[in-house]
Design an enzyme around this catalytic site. Structure first.
Site, PDB file in Angstrom:
ATOM      1  CB  SER A 125      -7.640  -3.696  -2.487  1.00 19.95           C
ATOM      2  OG  SER A 125      -6.411  -4.315  -2.201  1.00 19.95           O
TER       3      SER A 125
ATOM      4  CD  GLU B 171      12.904   1.268 -26.223  1.00 18.95           C
ATOM      5  OE1 GLU B 171      13.249   1.170 -27.410  1.00 18.95           O
ATOM      6  OE2 GLU B 171      13.211   0.285 -25.672  1.00 18.95           O
TER       7      GLU B 171
ATOM      8  CE  LYS C 271     -10.067 -12.038 -11.001  1.00 24.48           C
ATOM      9  NZ  LYS C 271     -11.106 -11.189 -10.609  1.00 24.48           N
ATOM     10  CG  ASP C 272      -3.098 -11.195  -8.261  1.00 25.94           C
ATOM     11  OD1 ASP C 272      -3.595 -10.581  -9.137  1.00 25.94           O
ATOM     12  OD2 ASP C 272      -2.703 -10.844  -7.153  1.00 25.94           O
TER      13      ASP C 272
ATOM     14  CG  HIS D 204      -1.556  -4.065   3.306  1.00 25.88           C
ATOM     15  ND1 HIS D 204      -1.053  -3.950   1.975  1.00 25.88           N
ATOM     16  CD2 HIS D 204      -1.810  -5.527   3.314  1.00 25.88           C
ATOM     17  CE1 HIS D 204      -0.767  -4.942   1.548  1.00 25.88           C
ATOM     18  NE2 HIS D 204      -1.403  -5.877   2.236  1.00 25.88           N
TER      19      HIS D 204
END
Lengths: 288, 438
Positions: free
Chosen positions: B223, B291, B247-248, B219
């Site tokens: 972004s 893994e 959108k997320d 912040h």
């Protein structure tokens, strides 16, 4: 600035150094060894056959009759050597047996207990809350009775092998003499003393003698013809249930969850389009 | 910090006014992920994965805490309590499958998040601190996931723990004491299992703390965006809410559809069958593999098959095992200095023709090869391929990136984000005039 430049110079030197090290000290000797010596060949084993099971696929369901037949095969054949320690008698109610049948089944088994008068170790008839008893008191006894190969617990066997259900069914019905071509190519594939040939076993030879040897070895209560293959498939199905009793519940829970999520996602997509419509240049041109 | 045009939080009723005076938590949320955070208007779906990673962290903590209520970290019963969860605990199978596959999905979204950062050079000034915290989070995730995989105490748990702690044994002189200290013994046993459980419970909260710092640091400059051009005016931005929350939300829906398809219909597809066999120190599995999310780094570890010697003398400078360990840890640690290696003035790969070629035809294929080889047995041709890919991996980050940044002629950048989105169409409605069409 000179400091930053030096970071990059150092990085470039380290990068070249690592690349040269892996290429000239690891790759080159490896290539030379590969060209001159080749590499050890694996014994050719076969992938499991593809059987059709009622519980396959996203809509699969247990075939309760088949699980009951499989339990009978386990009971009369496998349980002589293999334990089933994560399964309790009470779980058998999921195979369509009612309470009294489960109680009777449990009571017919002897489980380890303590003599209430002397406190000494003894055996007692099983209760529904008891787990399937092990055929051997401990691993030493199991190894001693089986030419030093401890028979594995079967509760999870179909999850503990790749393509486990098909593997178990293929293995049990797949015992055969090694073919002449195989022995010509791989003389080491000949079964040693106390070993039995099976093309589905990765080492080709295993210590377990063929457990299901003839048709009709188990008498099915539902009249199904007990061929070697049928018994192998049935017990593989039963062991799939023991490995994951919640398998069908899982698949059946999945559908409502996915349908709800699909609905929510479509709604989210439409909301997104609506909210973004005002700031998207293309949409604005249309509305002009 | 925020942009001058960021919307200000105004408490609307008595309760929120009271809160805003005493503890302005609603204001914090409003400014962090609400309408008070202006975000570039041109973010693609590649910018969804930060929020998704946050979601999977929360999912892991919630399912993990429930599993911990039923699990016992004791080598005698750990495997049995895991089966107890699968069989007897109500919805235990769902918790465990969601947790095991949740780890995989956490890594999937974080890998996409990291490679988004590589392509768009998100690590460059002024966002170095966000990047450093991100790499730290990734390292913590790897440690947490590794220790979590040990807990069911299956064969791969045990042998994985043995191999990975064995890496520390490669350190000269102090390696063996360090390995014994880490395990609390000569081999993984109760002591190791207990401390792994303890740390596996602790580290997710450390990760959560780092995530808060990561978002805080984000912040400060705001972004990044696909053009790599910084925000110049209000028309370059949209408020985070409702534009990016919705959108997320859609992105989360898609991710959950894939996630739950796996959880409900193929829950063991990403696992290894051997981990359904209880740990047995006397029986080594034919192929010990970690893994899937560790495969690329495991391939780098195993790529170093030869000791570094002085040619023709046979004098060993560094043993192969130590080389592999150094290279494996180095392959991730070098991400820390990326902001100072790549000095190209242009951020986005969209405008860097040479960098773009190395990214798509060099780094991505090398990562795919490393991934495949890491999961394959240590045989040819996998070993040779992993050696070539390992060499390229280090050349890419340590040699190619710094040099390309110097010699490349970038393509012309758009003047602003607004221009990139709307082109030269001056008539088009700009962001500040738009209101949510609800």
């Amino acid at each position: 600035m000179t400091k930053l430049l030096s970071i990059r110079v150092v990085a470039i030197l380290i990068g070249i150094g690592l690349a040269v090290t892996v290429l000239f000290w690891s790759l080159v000797p490896g290539v030379i060894a590969f060209v001159t010596e080749g590499q050890a060949e694996h014994l050719p084993y076969e992938e499991p056959r593809d059987f059709d099971f009622s519980f396959d696929g996203p809509f699969g369901k247990w075939d309760v009759q088949q699980l009951q037949r499989g339990l009978k095969v386990y009971d009369e054949v496998c349980s002589a050597c293999h334990s089933l320690k994560y399964v309790a008698f009470r779980n058998l109610s999921e195979l369509g047996y009612d309470e009294s049948q489960v109680k009777a089944y449990a009571a017919a088994k002897q489980v380890p207990g303590i003599d209430p008068n002397t406190g000494e170790a003894t055996t007692r008839p099983g209760l529904p809350t008891d787990y399937f008893p092990s055929p051997y008191p401990n691993n030493v006894a199991a190894a001693a009775a089986n030419n030093n190969a401890i028979p594995p617990d079967l509760s999870l066997i179909t999850k503990a092998r790749g393509d486990g259900t098909n593997y178990v069914a293929s293995l049990l019905s797949g015992y055969q003499e090694p073919s002449a071509e195989l022995l010509a190519e791989h003389p080491e594939a000949a079964p040693g003393p106390g070993l039995y040939h099976n093309p589905y076993f990765p080492n080709l030879n295993l210590a377990m003698a063929p457990p299901i040897t003839m048709d009709g070895q188990v008498t099915y209560d539902d009249g199904t013809e007990a061929t070697i293959e049928q018994m192998s498939i049935d017990v593989a199905a039963f062991l799939t249930w023991t490995a994951e009793p919640t398998l069908i519940q899982r698949k059946q829970t999945g559908w409502p969850v996915l349908i709800f999520l699909l609905f929510a996602t479509v709604l989210a997509y439409l909301s997104k389009n609506q909210i973004w419509a005002a700031v998207k240049p293309k949409k604005n041109k249309k509305s002009d | 910090m925020s942009f001058p045009w960021a919307k200000e939080y105004t408490p609307s009723n008595g309760v929120t006014k009271f809160l805003d005076e005493k503890l302005p938590l609603p204001r914090l949320v409003y400014n962090a992920v609400g309408a008070g955070y202006p975000v570039p208007r041109n973010l693609s779906y590649f910018w969804n994965f930060g929020v998704l990673a946050g979601f999977f962290l929360v999912l892991q903590i919630v399912t993990g805490i429930i599993l911990a209520m039923h699990y016992a970290a004791n080598a005698q019963v750990a495997f049995a309590t895991t089966e107890h969860i699968m069989r007897n605990v109500n919805w235990g199978w769902l918790m465990r499958y969601a947790h095991a596959n949740g780890a995989s999905f956490f890594f999937i979204v974080v890998y996409l998040h990291i490679f988004r950062g590589f392509y768009y050079s998100s690590y460059k000034a002024p966002r170095e601190m966000i990047w450093l915290l991100g790499v730290t989070i990734f390292l913590l995730m790897m440690a947490t996931a590794f220790m979590g995989y040990v807990l069911p105490w299956g064969q791969m748990s045990f042998w994985g723990a043995k191999v990975i702690t064995g890496l520390f044994g490669a350190i000269p002189l102090v390696g063996e004491p360090i390995q014994i200290w880490l395990l609390g013994g000569y081999a993984p046993d109760n002591a190791a299992l207990n401390r792994f459980f303890s740390l596996h419970f602790l580290l997710p909260f450390v990760i959560a703390g780092c995530v808060i710092l990561h978002i805080w640091a984000l912040h400060i400059p705001g972004s990044s965006n696909p053009t790599g051009v910084e925000i110049k005016s209000e028309s370059d931005t949209l408020p985070f809410h409702p534009y990016y929350t919705v959108k997320d939300g859609f992105g989360l829906g898609v991710a959950l559809l894939v996630f739950f398809s796996l959880v409900f219909f193929l829950p063991n597809a990403l696992g290894h069958p051997d981990n359904y066999i209880e740990a047995n120190p006397l029986s080594t599995p034919a192929h010990i593999v970690p893994e899937w999310y560790f495969w690329p780094f495991y391939a780098i570890l195993r790529a170093f098959t030869g000791d570094l010697t002085i040619p023709f003398t046979g004098v060993v400078l560094i043993e192969a095992k130590l080389l592999g360990v150094l290279a494996m840890f180095g392959s991730i640690l070098l991400w820390f200095i990326l902001p100072w290696l790549d000095k190209s003035p242009v951020r986005s790969g969209h405008y860097r023709p040479l960098f773009r070629k190395f990214f798509w035809f060099g780094l991505i294929p090398a990562m795919i090869v490393l991934f495949i080889c890491g999961g394959a047995p240590a045989e040819e041709p996998y070993v040779m391929l992993s050696q070539l890919a390992t060499a390229y991996y280090f050349l890419h980050f340590l040699v190619i990136l710094p040099i390309v940044g110097q010699i490349e002629k970038p393509e012309p950048l758009p003047y602003s984000i607004t221009e990139a989105v709307l082109g030269s169409d001056k008539k088009a409605v700009l962001g500040e005039n738009a209101s949510p069409a609800v």
